[in-house]
Design an enzyme around this catalytic site. Structure first.
Site, mmCIF file in Angstrom:
data_model
loop_
_atom_site.group_PDB
_atom_site.id
_atom_site.type_symbol
_atom_site.label_atom_id
_atom_site.label_comp_id
_atom_site.label_asym_id
_atom_site.label_seq_id
_atom_site.Cartn_x
_atom_site.Cartn_y
_atom_site.Cartn_z
ATOM 1 N N ARG A 88 0.815 -1.215 0.000
ATOM 2 C CA ARG A 88 0.000 0.000 0.000
ATOM 3 C C ARG A 88 0.850 1.267 0.000
ATOM 4 O O ARG A 88 0.531 2.221 -0.703
ATOM 5 C CB ARG A 88 -0.949 -0.020 1.216
ATOM 6 C CG ARG A 88 -1.815 1.228 1.392
ATOM 7 C CD ARG A 88 -2.394 1.785 0.114
ATOM 8 N NE ARG A 88 -3.107 0.804 -0.687
ATOM 9 C CZ ARG A 88 -3.402 0.959 -1.962
ATOM 10 N NH1 ARG A 88 -3.004 2.060 -2.605
ATOM 11 N NH2 ARG A 88 -4.058 0.029 -2.619
ATOM 12 N N LYS B 37 2.307 25.174 -3.450
ATOM 13 C CA LYS B 37 1.040 24.615 -2.971
ATOM 14 C C LYS B 37 1.109 23.092 -3.027
ATOM 15 O O LYS B 37 0.446 22.437 -3.833
ATOM 16 C CB LYS B 37 -0.120 25.161 -3.800
ATOM 17 C CG LYS B 37 -0.293 26.666 -3.645
ATOM 18 C CD LYS B 37 -1.377 27.207 -4.561
ATOM 19 C CE LYS B 37 -1.505 28.725 -4.431
ATOM 20 N NZ LYS B 37 -2.514 29.286 -5.344
ATOM 21 N N LYS C 14 5.560 39.591 -2.927
ATOM 22 C CA LYS C 14 4.131 39.448 -3.230
ATOM 23 C C LYS C 14 3.354 40.666 -2.731
ATOM 24 O O LYS C 14 3.924 41.596 -2.150
ATOM 25 C CB LYS C 14 3.614 38.149 -2.627
ATOM 26 C CG LYS C 14 4.265 36.912 -3.264
ATOM 27 C CD LYS C 14 3.767 35.621 -2.662
ATOM 28 C CE LYS C 14 2.339 35.321 -3.021
ATOM 29 N NZ LYS C 14 2.159 35.030 -4.454
ATOM 30 N N GLU D 83 5.585 40.435 -7.759
ATOM 31 C CA GLU D 83 4.222 40.208 -8.223
ATOM 32 C C GLU D 83 3.541 41.547 -8.468
ATOM 33 O O GLU D 83 3.581 42.436 -7.603
ATOM 34 C CB GLU D 83 3.450 39.419 -7.170
ATOM 35 C CG GLU D 83 1.983 39.170 -7.500
ATOM 36 C CD GLU D 83 1.277 38.476 -6.366
ATOM 37 O OE1 GLU D 83 1.399 37.248 -6.259
ATOM 38 O OE2 GLU D 83 0.593 39.165 -5.579
ATOM 39 N N ASP E 287 -0.067 38.707 -12.084
ATOM 40 C CA ASP E 287 -1.065 37.946 -11.333
ATOM 41 C C ASP E 287 -2.488 38.294 -11.756
ATOM 42 O O ASP E 287 -2.892 39.467 -11.728
ATOM 43 C CB ASP E 287 -0.896 38.212 -9.836
ATOM 44 C CG ASP E 287 -1.722 37.264 -8.986
ATOM 45 O OD1 ASP E 287 -1.720 36.057 -9.279
ATOM 46 O OD2 ASP E 287 -2.362 37.734 -8.044
#
Length: 283
Positions: free
Chosen positions: A104, A139, A171, A201, A222
């Site tokens: 598994r 992510k 960002k 960004e 973005d």
């Protein structure tokens, strides 16, 4: 496609051992202990049950090695190879108890990572007529970043940042805290060494106009529509790399690539990939 090299053992080992410990718990494989006579040997096959792209064999092989180095693993297919239903990926020959304990965990690694590679390959195919490159983001599944980013490479994509420590990405929240795009870039250049990349960004063409005189190495465009992306690429005019982000899916990715951006970051590669169905059978 040439597969990336396997991850080094010091990276694989803690991930694999944690997965095995989670499955074996406090007492090991009760079912195998209860039903299998000592010395029982089997030959098993790992087979694909769906069409896709293979990834995760390095983690699967390390799983087997952790449990029993005496089990022979014969890989018929390699990471980055295309899969069709019924394809034999590998055969395992050895102690039945060891193979069934590993089953598994091995399949979990192969299924999850082949799913990432398969989704990546589908995005790559959508933009093959352009010069853009598909990249993944941070992510990722906690603890599995190295595995998932390698799986993206197996599917023909590449990586944005691996973590917070390998590049400077300014960002929107950094900009808000600094007060402006220009001030954030000034501080970043003052801090960074000559080998540190700086990307910023921007959400608007006005922010882009403010950023360009400060010579970022890359600009993350973005959530811009294709008209804005085309205008941004024209404004950049080769001064730095252009990366598009936000709203990227199978319906939009080709149009985004056709604007002339260099990179397209797709968080879905790692946060939304479905497992590829694989199984272990005794022929």
């Amino acid at each position: 496609m040439i597969a990336p090299p396997p991850l080094p053992a010091p990276i694989l080992d803690p991930i694999v051992r944690l997965a095995l410990a989670e499955d074996l718990g406090r007492a090991g494989d009760l079912t195998s202990d209860a039903t299998l006579l000592p010395g029982t040997r089997i030959k098993a096959e790992i087979r694909a049950r769906k069409t896709g792209v293979l990834a995760g064999m390095d983690a699967a092989a390390h799983t087997l090695k952790c449990l029993d180095e005496g089990v022979a693993l014969d890989q018929r297919l390699r990471d980055s190879d295309k899969l069709a239903p019924g394809d034999v990926i590998a055969t395992l020959t050895g102690e039945a108890r060891s193979i069934l304990m590993a089953e598994r965990t091995m399949l979990n690694f192969i299924g999850r990572l082949s799913g990432v590679a398969t989704l990546t390959a589908a995005f790559v195919e959508k933009i093959r007529h352009t010069d853009a490159t598909i990249v993944c983001t941070r992510k990722t599944t906690p603890g599995h970043r190295a595995l998932e980013k390698r799986a993206v490479r197996c599917g023909g994509g590449t990586s944005h940042r691996y973590g917070l420590d390998d590049a400077i990405l300014i960002k929107d929240n950094h900009i808000a805290a600094c007060g402006s795009v220009g001030e954030a870039l000034k501080r970043a250049h003052a801090y960074a060494g000559h080998l540190r990349m700086i990307e910023v960004e921007v959400d608007t063409l006005a922010q882009l106009e403010e950023a360009l005189p400060h010579k970022p190495h890359a600009v993350l465009l973005d959530n811009m529509d294709t008209d804005a992306l085309k205008a941004a690429v024209a404004m950049i005019d080769g001064a730095c790399k252009a990366e598009a982000s936000g709203g990227v899916n199978f319906d939009t990715v080709a149009g985004i690539a056709e604007t002339g951006v260099d990179y397209i970051s797709v968080g879905a590669l790692t946060h939304s990939a479905s497992n590829l169905d694989v199984g272990l059978d005794l022929p």
